[in-house]
Design an enzyme around this catalytic site. Structure first.
Site, PDB file in Angstrom:
ATOM      1  N   ARG A 135       7.249  -9.805  -1.529  1.00 36.41           N
ATOM      2  CA  ARG A 135       6.962  -8.600  -2.383  1.00 36.41           C
ATOM      3  C   ARG A 135       5.285  -8.884  -3.188  1.00 36.41           C
ATOM      4  O   ARG A 135       5.229  -8.388  -4.464  1.00 36.41           O
ATOM      5  CB  ARG A 135       8.089  -8.313  -3.614  1.00 36.41           C
ATOM      6  CG  ARG A 135       9.304  -8.182  -3.149  1.00 36.41           C
ATOM      7  CD  ARG A 135       9.707  -7.224  -2.231  1.00 36.41           C
ATOM      8  NE  ARG A 135       9.858  -5.905  -2.843  1.00 36.41           N
ATOM      9  CZ  ARG A 135      10.928  -5.314  -3.601  1.00 36.41           C
ATOM     10  NH1 ARG A 135      11.783  -6.148  -3.350  1.00 36.41           N
ATOM     11  NH2 ARG A 135      11.096  -4.136  -3.975  1.00 36.41           N
ATOM     12  N   ARG A 173       4.568  -4.632  -8.530  1.00 35.96           N
ATOM     13  CA  ARG A 173       4.387  -3.993  -9.867  1.00 35.96           C
ATOM     14  C   ARG A 173       3.835  -5.169 -10.887  1.00 35.96           C
ATOM     15  O   ARG A 173       3.742  -4.855 -11.931  1.00 35.96           O
ATOM     16  CB  ARG A 173       5.901  -3.599 -10.446  1.00 35.96           C
ATOM     17  CG  ARG A 173       6.423  -2.267  -9.742  1.00 35.96           C
ATOM     18  CD  ARG A 173       7.749  -2.243  -9.924  1.00 35.96           C
ATOM     19  NE  ARG A 173       8.652  -3.238  -9.201  1.00 35.96           N
ATOM     20  CZ  ARG A 173       9.952  -3.411  -9.303  1.00 35.96           C
ATOM     21  NH1 ARG A 173      10.628  -2.517 -10.328  1.00 35.96           N
ATOM     22  NH2 ARG A 173      10.382  -4.376  -8.672  1.00 35.96           N
ATOM     23  N   ARG A 205      -0.099   3.686  -7.787  1.00 34.01           N
ATOM     24  CA  ARG A 205       1.131   4.273  -7.870  1.00 34.01           C
ATOM     25  C   ARG A 205       1.038   5.527  -8.689  1.00 34.01           C
ATOM     26  O   ARG A 205       1.480   6.673  -7.937  1.00 34.01           O
ATOM     27  CB  ARG A 205       2.059   3.280  -8.504  1.00 34.01           C
ATOM     28  CG  ARG A 205       3.710   4.031  -8.817  1.00 34.01           C
ATOM     29  CD  ARG A 205       4.635   3.608  -7.941  1.00 34.01           C
ATOM     30  NE  ARG A 205       6.093   3.704  -8.326  1.00 34.01           N
ATOM     31  CZ  ARG A 205       6.677   4.625  -8.544  1.00 34.01           C
ATOM     32  NH1 ARG A 205       6.082   5.860  -8.292  1.00 34.01           N
ATOM     33  NH2 ARG A 205       7.907   4.480  -8.874  1.00 34.01           N
ATOM     34  N   ASP A 220       9.213   0.281   2.567  1.00 32.19           N
ATOM     35  CA  ASP A 220      10.265   0.040   1.925  1.00 32.19           C
ATOM     36  C   ASP A 220      11.419  -0.241   3.076  1.00 32.19           C
ATOM     37  O   ASP A 220      11.412   0.468   3.902  1.00 32.19           O
ATOM     38  CB  ASP A 220      10.782   0.759   0.897  1.00 32.19           C
ATOM     39  CG  ASP A 220      11.834   0.005   0.066  1.00 32.19           C
ATOM     40  OD1 ASP A 220      11.316  -0.665  -1.094  1.00 32.19           O
ATOM     41  OD2 ASP A 220      12.907   0.392   0.252  1.00 32.19           O
ATOM     42  N   TYR A 225      23.286   0.406   1.195  1.00 35.14           N
ATOM     43  CA  TYR A 225      22.709   1.400   0.359  1.00 35.14           C
ATOM     44  C   TYR A 225      23.160   2.567   0.646  1.00 35.14           C
ATOM     45  O   TYR A 225      23.225   3.578  -0.246  1.00 35.14           O
ATOM     46  CB  TYR A 225      21.022   1.356   0.268  1.00 35.14           C
ATOM     47  CG  TYR A 225      20.604   0.271  -0.587  1.00 35.14           C
ATOM     48  CD1 TYR A 225      20.194   0.776  -1.798  1.00 35.14           C
ATOM     49  CD2 TYR A 225      19.975  -0.943  -0.248  1.00 35.14           C
ATOM     50  CE1 TYR A 225      19.671  -0.229  -2.696  1.00 35.14           C
ATOM     51  CE2 TYR A 225      19.499  -1.838  -0.906  1.00 35.14           C
ATOM     52  CZ  TYR A 225      19.067  -1.566  -2.107  1.00 35.14           C
ATOM     53  OH  TYR A 225      18.567  -2.358  -2.985  1.00 35.14           O
TER      54      TYR A 225
HETATM   55  O1  CP3 Z   1       4.460  -6.673  -0.839  1.00 31.22           O
HETATM   56  C1  CP3 Z   1       5.498  -6.283  -0.329  1.00 31.22           C
HETATM   57  O2  CP3 Z   1       6.547  -6.719  -0.033  1.00 31.22           O
HETATM   58  C2  CP3 Z   1       5.666  -4.622  -0.438  1.00 31.22           C
HETATM   59  C3  CP3 Z   1       6.334  -4.170   0.446  1.00 31.22           C
HETATM   60  C4  CP3 Z   1       8.125  -3.868   0.325  1.00 31.22           C
HETATM   61  C5  CP3 Z   1       8.679  -3.133  -0.842  1.00 31.22           C
HETATM   62  N1  CP3 Z   1      10.111  -3.372  -0.803  1.00 31.22           N
HETATM   63  C6  CP3 Z   1       8.029  -2.269  -1.835  1.00 31.22           C
HETATM   64  C7  CP3 Z   1       8.520  -1.591  -2.942  1.00 31.22           C
HETATM   65  C8  CP3 Z   1       9.029  -4.710   0.847  1.00 31.22           C
HETATM   66  C9  CP3 Z   1       9.073  -5.993   1.761  1.00 31.22           C
HETATM   67  C10 CP3 Z   1      10.298  -4.218   0.139  1.00 31.22           C
HETATM   68  C11 CP3 Z   1      11.683  -4.695   0.720  1.00 31.22           C
HETATM   69  C12 CP3 Z   1      12.862  -4.345  -0.050  1.00 31.22           C
HETATM   70  N2  CP3 Z   1      13.146  -3.048  -0.569  1.00 31.22           N
HETATM   71  C13 CP3 Z   1      14.098  -4.884  -0.218  1.00 31.22           C
HETATM   72  C14 CP3 Z   1      14.402  -6.567   0.399  1.00 31.22           C
HETATM   73  C15 CP3 Z   1      13.743  -7.620  -0.337  1.00 31.22           C
HETATM   74  C16 CP3 Z   1      14.411  -7.751  -1.470  1.00 31.22           C
HETATM   75  O3  CP3 Z   1      13.703  -7.802  -2.663  1.00 31.22           O
HETATM   76  O4  CP3 Z   1      15.346  -8.228  -1.449  1.00 31.22           O
HETATM   77  C17 CP3 Z   1      14.903  -4.329  -0.724  1.00 31.22           C
HETATM   78  C18 CP3 Z   1      16.364  -4.811  -1.174  1.00 31.22           C
HETATM   79  C19 CP3 Z   1      14.417  -3.000  -1.344  1.00 31.22           C
HETATM   80  C20 CP3 Z   1      14.937  -1.895  -1.851  1.00 31.22           C
HETATM   81  C21 CP3 Z   1      14.195  -1.532  -3.280  1.00 31.22           C
HETATM   82  N3  CP3 Z   1      13.145  -0.685  -3.127  1.00 31.22           N
HETATM   83  C22 CP3 Z   1      14.615  -1.914  -4.376  1.00 31.22           C
HETATM   84  C23 CP3 Z   1      15.708  -2.462  -5.026  1.00 31.22           C
HETATM   85  C24 CP3 Z   1      13.397  -1.470  -5.284  1.00 31.22           C
HETATM   86  C25 CP3 Z   1      13.557  -1.233  -6.736  1.00 31.22           C
HETATM   87  C26 CP3 Z   1      12.528  -2.107  -7.044  1.00 31.22           C
HETATM   88  C27 CP3 Z   1      12.783  -3.573  -7.120  1.00 31.22           C
HETATM   89  O5  CP3 Z   1      11.885  -4.646  -6.719  1.00 31.22           O
HETATM   90  O6  CP3 Z   1      14.087  -3.944  -7.411  1.00 31.22           O
HETATM   91  C28 CP3 Z   1      12.380  -0.689  -4.393  1.00 31.22           C
HETATM   92  C29 CP3 Z   1      11.251  -0.067  -4.704  1.00 31.22           C
HETATM   93  C30 CP3 Z   1       9.995  -0.735  -4.278  1.00 31.22           C
HETATM   94  N4  CP3 Z   1       9.853  -1.009  -3.127  1.00 31.22           N
HETATM   95  C31 CP3 Z   1       8.954  -1.064  -5.165  1.00 31.22           C
HETATM   96  C32 CP3 Z   1       7.852  -1.652  -4.304  1.00 31.22           C
HETATM   97  C33 CP3 Z   1       6.640  -2.283  -4.721  1.00 31.22           C
HETATM   98  C34 CP3 Z   1       8.722  -0.722  -6.371  1.00 31.22           C
HETATM   99  C35 CP3 Z   1       8.534   0.840  -6.832  1.00 31.22           C
HETATM  100  C36 CP3 Z   1       7.920   1.174  -7.872  1.00 31.22           C
HETATM  101  O7  CP3 Z   1       8.523   1.498  -8.789  1.00 31.22           O
HETATM  102  O8  CP3 Z   1       6.511   1.212  -7.995  1.00 31.22           O
END
Ligand code: CP3
Length: 344
Positions: free
Chosen positions: A24, A28, A37, A74, A150
């Site tokens: 990640r 943020r 964003r 994502d 999910y």
């Molecule tokens: O640099 C990177 O890794 C960016 C790419 C990326 C994102 N999500 C962007 C994102 C990757 C590899 C993911 C994977 C992801 N998404 C997972 C697996 C990894 C892990 O942490 O277990 C999961 C379970 C998700 C589902 C998801 N998407 C969640 C739970 C959330 C909420 C935010 C959080 O981190 O808990 C998201 C949104 C999300 N995906 C954001 C980002 C940058 C935040 C969105 C925002 O509010 O701007």
């Protein structure tokens, strides 16, 4: 031989100091992320706008000397591409319309996903053309069970209802996993076709599964993704990250067909080394809280990880994603600790 350090390690080589990237790493905790964003309508629109997604990938690379870039997207683009409604609630996380509320589960055809996700592959193509030669480009998807959970319960958190559904509605759950596995394989193959060097499967919800259920919802669908990917002609290495799998990581590493193993926070390096096939690259596993704590704790923690994994092929990473509270300076400090000559 490749000049990408991370690709050498994925091929079973040892590189000292090890290549490093941060799960990640775009997101943020970076102030410039918030500016970007703000330019998108919503989070999925952000993921589907190549100019914005490319910029999000590049932001951490401008600040830190990282070995890899990860596609900005994502894991929930798969349910979106399968026609399930997905939205993100600020400060709470993702929401979907739960399948559990429906008597007959319906979702689109896995053949349609790559058409829907064309902007994601355009992002990969643009990144391929932009990134320095030494930087490994990682494509990714969620593991089938994590994505399916999910879809089933509509949100993260407690997974009791999903596990119960796996027992109460086995045909529905197995059919869903098969569709998600096929969609995932096609999505991963398209990322490699667009220029990704390697892939990661984030199976973030591998915890708390009895072994027979782990076999059914994690091992079997992941093996199906890997078999399908190889049948589609994809030879790129794949890092499997079964977060929380605990005592079952060995079965995951040996039976799914993944190339490398992501190791979570609580799994000892020596245990992972013993359980994984000989010579398999391991990735991990610094506690993300150390990146918030910083100072001497970060220094000690980073050295412990280097030492613990140093006996075999290792990619330095966290044991789970970086959190929004992390001061970016501490990421710079971590990279400096890892790269300090002669001490790793
Ligand atoms: O640099 C990177 O890794 C960016 C790419 C990326 C994102 N999500 C962007 C994102 C990757 C590899 C993911 C994977 C992801 N998404 C997972 C697996 C990894 C892990 O942490 O277990 C999961 C379970 C998700 C589902 C998801 N998407 C969640 C739970 C959330 C909420 C935010 C959080 O981190 O808990 C998201 C949104 C999300 N995906 C954001 C980002 C940058 C935040 C969105 C925002 O509010 O701007």
């Amino acid at each position: 031989m490749t000049d990408k350090a991370m690709m050498r390690v994925l091929g079973g080589g040892r590189v000292d100091p090890p290549p490093v990237w941060i799960m990640r790493q775009a997101g943020r905790y970076l102030p410039e992320y918030w500016e970007l964003r703000g330019r998108a309508k919503d989070f999925l629109d952000f993921c589907y706008t190549p100019a914005l997604a490319v910029e999000a990938v590049m932001q951490p690379l401008r600040r830190f000397d990282l070995d890899a870039a990860i596609l900005f997207s994502d894991i929930l683009v798969i349910p979106d591409a399968l026609g399930r409604k997905v939205w993100f609630v600020q400060g709470e996380g993702p929401r979907l319309e739960p399948l559990l509320d429906e008597a007959a589960w319906s979702f689109g055809d896995p053949e349609g996903v790559t058409g829907h996700l064309a902007p994601v592959y355009e992002t990969v193509e643009r990144l391929r053309a932009t990134l320095p030669q030494k930087t490994t480009l990682i494509g990714f998807a969620g593991g089938p069970w994590t994505v399916a959970t999910y879809m089933i319960q509509g949100r993260g958190g407690d997974k009791d209802r999903c596990r119960r559904a796996a027992y109460e509605r086995p045909a529905d759950v197995d059919a869903l996993l098969a569709v998600v596995a096929e969609a995932t394989a096609r999505h991963l193959a398209a990322q490699v076709a667009a220029g990704a060097d390697c892939l990661q499967i984030f199976e973030s919800w591998s915890e708390s599964l009895p072994e027979p259920l782990f076999e059914r919802v994690i091992l079997k669908p992941t093996a199906a993704v890997m078999a399908r990917l190889r049948a589609l002609g994809v030879t790129a290495p794949v890092i499997g990250f079964p977060r929380g799998a605990g005592a079952l990581i060995g079965r995951y590493a040996r039976e799914t067909g993944v190339t490398a193993l992501g190791v979570d926070i609580q799994t000892p390096a020596a245990f992972a080394r013993k359980e994984a096939p000989a010579g398999m690259a391991l990735q991990g596993n610094l506690d993300p809280q150390l990146l918030i704590a910083g100072g001497a704790a970060l220094e000690t923690g980073a050295r412990q990880v280097l030492e613990a994994f140093g006996g075999g092929p290792h990619i330095f990473n966290l044991g789970h994603g970086i959190t929004p509270q992390t001061p970016p300076e501490n990421v710079a400090k971590l990279v400096e600790i890892i790269r300090r000559p002669g001490e790793s």
